[in-house]
Design a protein around this motif. Structure first.
Motif, mmCIF file in Angstrom:
data_model
loop_
_atom_site.group_PDB
_atom_site.id
_atom_site.type_symbol
_atom_site.label_atom_id
_atom_site.label_comp_id
_atom_site.label_asym_id
_atom_site.label_seq_id
_atom_site.Cartn_x
_atom_site.Cartn_y
_atom_site.Cartn_z
ATOM 1 N N VAL A 70 0.838 -1.203 0.000
ATOM 2 C CA VAL A 70 0.000 0.000 0.000
ATOM 3 C C VAL A 70 0.873 1.253 0.000
ATOM 4 O O VAL A 70 0.598 2.220 -0.712
ATOM 5 N N GLN A 71 1.934 1.258 0.793
ATOM 6 C CA GLN A 71 2.825 2.422 0.809
ATOM 7 C C GLN A 71 3.440 2.660 -0.565
ATOM 8 O O GLN A 71 3.589 3.805 -0.994
ATOM 9 N N ALA A 72 3.781 1.581 -1.262
ATOM 10 C CA ALA A 72 4.308 1.732 -2.622
ATOM 11 C C ALA A 72 3.262 2.359 -3.535
ATOM 12 O O ALA A 72 3.574 3.239 -4.356
ATOM 13 N N ARG A 73 2.020 1.938 -3.404
ATOM 14 C CA ARG A 73 0.958 2.515 -4.237
ATOM 15 C C ARG A 73 0.745 4.001 -3.917
ATOM 16 O O ARG A 73 0.481 4.803 -4.820
ATOM 17 N N LEU A 74 0.848 4.360 -2.643
ATOM 18 C CA LEU A 74 0.661 5.768 -2.290
ATOM 19 C C LEU A 74 1.751 6.643 -2.895
ATOM 20 O O LEU A 74 1.487 7.756 -3.361
ATOM 21 N N VAL A 75 2.991 6.168 -2.883
ATOM 22 C CA VAL A 75 4.063 6.943 -3.509
ATOM 23 C C VAL A 75 3.860 6.994 -5.020
ATOM 24 O O VAL A 75 4.126 8.022 -5.661
ATOM 25 N N THR A 108 -6.334 11.317 -12.885
ATOM 26 C CA THR A 108 -7.116 10.113 -13.167
ATOM 27 C C THR A 108 -6.311 8.859 -12.837
ATOM 28 O O THR A 108 -6.797 7.942 -12.170
ATOM 29 N N GLY A 109 -5.057 8.839 -13.302
ATOM 30 C CA GLY A 109 -4.197 7.702 -12.980
ATOM 31 C C GLY A 109 -3.959 7.580 -11.489
ATOM 32 O O GLY A 109 -3.899 6.473 -10.946
ATOM 33 N N ALA A 110 -3.826 8.716 -10.808
ATOM 34 C CA ALA A 110 -3.608 8.685 -9.364
ATOM 35 C C ALA A 110 -4.802 8.079 -8.639
ATOM 36 O O ALA A 110 -4.638 7.288 -7.701
ATOM 37 N N LEU A 111 -6.026 8.434 -9.069
ATOM 38 C CA LEU A 111 -7.227 7.914 -8.406
ATOM 39 C C LEU A 111 -7.355 6.403 -8.584
ATOM 40 O O LEU A 111 -7.807 5.708 -7.664
ATOM 41 N N VAL A 112 -6.969 5.900 -9.745
ATOM 42 C CA VAL A 112 -7.004 4.448 -9.953
ATOM 43 C C VAL A 112 -6.099 3.750 -8.928
ATOM 44 O O VAL A 112 -6.476 2.766 -8.294
ATOM 45 N N VAL A 113 -4.908 4.300 -8.744
ATOM 46 C CA VAL A 113 -3.954 3.715 -7.805
ATOM 47 C C VAL A 113 -4.468 3.850 -6.370
ATOM 48 O O VAL A 113 -4.368 2.920 -5.560
ATOM 49 N N LEU A 114 -5.037 5.013 -6.033
ATOM 50 C CA LEU A 114 -5.513 5.245 -4.669
ATOM 51 C C LEU A 114 -6.681 4.336 -4.315
ATOM 52 O O LEU A 114 -6.768 3.825 -3.182
ATOM 53 N N ASN A 115 -7.595 4.127 -5.262
ATOM 54 C CA ASN A 115 -8.722 3.233 -4.993
ATOM 55 C C ASN A 115 -8.236 1.800 -4.769
ATOM 56 O O ASN A 115 -8.761 1.080 -3.918
ATOM 57 N N SER A 116 -7.223 1.398 -5.527
ATOM 58 C CA SER A 116 -6.646 0.067 -5.332
ATOM 59 C C SER A 116 -6.004 -0.045 -3.953
ATOM 60 O O SER A 116 -6.168 -1.049 -3.250
ATOM 61 N N ALA A 117 -5.285 1.004 -3.543
ATOM 62 C CA ALA A 117 -4.652 1.004 -2.225
ATOM 63 C C ALA A 117 -5.700 0.941 -1.122
ATOM 64 O O ALA A 117 -5.546 0.212 -0.135
ATOM 65 N N GLY A 146 -8.631 -0.389 -1.229
ATOM 66 C CA GLY A 146 -9.185 -1.732 -1.162
ATOM 67 C C GLY A 146 -8.281 -2.682 -0.390
ATOM 68 O O GLY A 146 -8.751 -3.507 0.393
ATOM 69 N N GLN A 147 -6.972 -2.538 -0.595
ATOM 70 C CA GLN A 147 -6.038 -3.403 0.134
ATOM 71 C C GLN A 147 -6.007 -3.096 1.626
ATOM 72 O O GLN A 147 -5.794 -3.985 2.454
ATOM 73 N N LEU A 148 -6.218 -1.835 1.983
ATOM 74 C CA LEU A 148 -6.144 -1.438 3.387
ATOM 75 C C LEU A 148 -7.204 -2.122 4.242
ATOM 76 O O LEU A 148 -7.053 -2.232 5.456
ATOM 77 N N LYS A 149 -8.284 -2.578 3.624
ATOM 78 C CA LYS A 149 -9.339 -3.238 4.388
ATOM 79 C C LYS A 149 -8.846 -4.520 5.057
ATOM 80 O O LYS A 149 -9.454 -5.006 6.007
ATOM 81 N N ASP A 150 -7.731 -5.075 4.561
ATOM 82 C CA ASP A 150 -7.190 -6.302 5.142
ATOM 83 C C ASP A 150 -6.364 -6.049 6.402
ATOM 84 O O ASP A 150 -5.950 -7.002 7.070
ATOM 85 N N LEU A 151 -6.083 -4.766 6.713
ATOM 86 C CA LEU A 151 -5.222 -4.461 7.855
ATOM 87 C C LEU A 151 -6.040 -4.334 9.140
ATOM 88 O O LEU A 151 -7.108 -3.717 9.140
ATOM 89 N N PRO A 152 -5.553 -4.881 10.237
ATOM 90 C CA PRO A 152 -6.237 -4.692 11.527
ATOM 91 C C PRO A 152 -6.036 -3.260 12.011
ATOM 92 O O PRO A 152 -5.074 -2.591 11.620
ATOM 93 N N PRO A 153 -6.933 -2.748 12.863
ATOM 94 C CA PRO A 153 -6.778 -1.386 13.391
ATOM 95 C C PRO A 153 -5.470 -1.248 14.153
ATOM 96 O O PRO A 153 -5.119 -2.105 14.965
ATOM 97 N N SER A 154 -4.744 -0.165 13.886
ATOM 98 C CA SER A 154 -3.473 0.088 14.561
ATOM 99 C C SER A 154 -3.029 1.497 14.210
ATOM 100 O O SER A 154 -3.542 2.118 13.268
ATOM 101 N N ARG A 155 -2.066 2.014 14.953
ATOM 102 C CA ARG A 155 -1.540 3.337 14.645
ATOM 103 C C ARG A 155 -0.829 3.381 13.291
ATOM 104 O O ARG A 155 -0.995 4.336 12.543
#
Length: 465
Positions: free
Chosen positions: A378-383, A395-404, A406-415
């Motif tokens: 996800v950090q790679a996608r944000l950069v 437009t290209g940035a939004l495609v990448v951000l939406n993908s990122a 979606g992946q973040l939903k797999d992370l447990p809550p944390s700082r």
């Protein structure tokens, strides 16, 4: 298996097995009352008495003293060394099993201490950080009780690293600063311990939103005594001599051992990790979205970070991944988003297998490892999105951000997850997607247990921005 209990219990058990009375075991050289005191644990026999008792009981003095015969001890010594080799070869599961076997079968304090250290490191590698912390804390207490036998530094540095991993930044900083101060007291400003303590502090300062402290520490460490040209072994030897003069025998022995271990070469990987941490410190907080708004000091900081990252080619695995991401971040800041995009797209195309489970690792560790890998992806996608925005490709940035997202939903809550959601929100804002930004800010706060009505304002209050 080791003989039961302590010396006295082993003497008593063998005496009863041999059907001897206390007077018979004492013979003409000792008194039966002295044998009684030994068996009750009120007296510790001298080496001479141990040899005498062992001869009469038909065992070895080593068995009476340690509960292990010499052949058994030699086997356990080899097993402990093989376990350390397994750990170095990337097999923490096998290493932990071997260390547990040594701990179950040995009563020797030195061997047990080494095995406990190895098991703690194996647990840390497996992602069982809380269990590793418990063992490292025991080792720290042991070193504090007996500073003449063990150095306090290794467990403290390991604890600082583990507390940083679990997000306890206060403990990580306190322990890291104490370790660094002790090393500096002995004049040791090079070597594995100094670079590791400094690296942990740099990361903790950055995560604690203290970039000034991070920058100051990074510059001090990168211009340390290493520039004098002496081999690290020379610095360790000097530190060992100074520690001995002050009566810190455990530290003196440890530094002497390190002098022998590093003789003839510098700790290249340790320096690479320090370079990576210093580069992160330089880049944190410098996050403009277009090349036009980068100030000259920010551009200079990014260029300096690129120079530091040039010395991280020896890193592998997750560390190499982090270096790739930070290098791309720096490239965006110096006005070269095309290079950043090329390196990140190559990483994302070839690095998707990183999310696969690790063979041979139990399910809890696979989950921990997978979460870390998801964060890196996800950090790679944000950069990458940041680079697209720098090219004015929203437009290209939004495609990448939406993908990122979606992946973040797999992370447990944390700082750490909250920080990533915060950056996701900033990038959605920069790309003109206000709904996506609001949702990301809300998720950032939920990741740390809050549900405010004004997400961005509350994110500022929490120190997430």
């Amino acid at each position: 298996m080791p003989g039961p209990g302590n010396v006295g219990e082993r003497v008593r058990n063998l005496r009863l097995t041999r059907r001897l009375s206390q007077a018979q075991l004492a013979g003409h050289d000792l008194s039966d009352s002295y044998i009684s005191l030994i068996e009750s644990g009120k007296r510790t026999p001298t080496p001479t008495v141990l040899r005498m008792l062992a001869e009469r009981l038909g065992c070895t003095p080593e068995y009476l003293a340690e509960g292990v015969e010499p052949e058994q001890r030699a086997h356990l010594e080899v097993r402990e060394r093989h376990a350390h080799l397994a750990l170095l070869d990337g097999d923490p599961v096998g290493a932990e099993t071997a260390f547990e076997e040594v701990l179950a079968r040995s009563d020797d304090p030195d061997l047990t201490s080494r095995a406990r250290w190895g098991r703690a490191r194996a647990l840390e590698e497996l992602g069982r950080t809380e269990a590793a912390i418990a063992l490292f804390e025991e080792l720290r207490e042991q070193a504090e009780r007996d500073p003449g036998r063990a150095s306090w530094l290794p467990p403290v540095i390991a604890l600082a690293r583990c507390y940083h991993t679990v997000g306890d930044l206060g403990q990580a900083i306190a322990l890291g600063e104490r370790a660094l101060a002790r090393l500096q007291h002995f004049g040791l400003t090079v070597g594995q311990e100094y670079t590791e303590a400094g690296r942990i502090l740099l990361l903790a300062y950055v995560d604690r939103s203290a970039p000034e402290r991070a920058h100051a520490l990074g510059r001090r460490m990168l211009t340390s005594d290493a520039a004098e040209g002496d081999q690290p072994s020379t610095h360790y030897r000097r530190a060992s001599s100074r520690a001995l003069e002050e009566g810190a025998v455990g530290d003196s022995l440890y530094f002497a051992e390190q002098a022998l271990a590093v003789r003839g070469g510098a700790p290249i990987r340790a320096q690479a990790l320090l370079n990576l941490a210093a580069a992160r410190a330089l880049l944190r907080g410098v996050t403009p979205f277009t090349a036009e708004v980068v100030t000259e000091p920010e551009r200079a900081a990014a260029a300096e970070a690129l120079d530091l990252l040039g010395g991280t080619s020896v890193l592998e695995g997750a560390e190499a991944t982090e270096s790739t991401i930070e290098r791309a971040r720096a490239l965006v800041l110096v006005g070269e988003p095309e290079q950043a995009i090329a390196s990140l797209e190559d990483f994302l195309d070839t690095g998707m297998a990183l999310a696969a489970p690790v063979a041979g690792v139990p399910a809890p560790e696979r989950g921990t490892d997978r979460a870390a890998r998801v964060r890196k992806t996800v950090q790679a996608r944000l950069v990458l999105a940041r680079a697209r925005i720098a090219q004015d490709d929203r437009t290209g940035a939004l495609v990448v951000l939406n993908s990122a997202g979606g992946q973040l939903k797999d992370l447990p809550p944390s700082r750490p997850a909250a920080h990533i959601y915060r950056e996701l929100g900033e990038l959605f804002e920069a790309a003109g997607e206000t709904d996506g930004a609001a949702n990301a800010y809300r998720q950032a706060l939920e990741a740390v247990g809050l549900r405010p009505s004004r997400p961005q304002a509350a994110a500022c209050d929490l120190g997430l921005v």
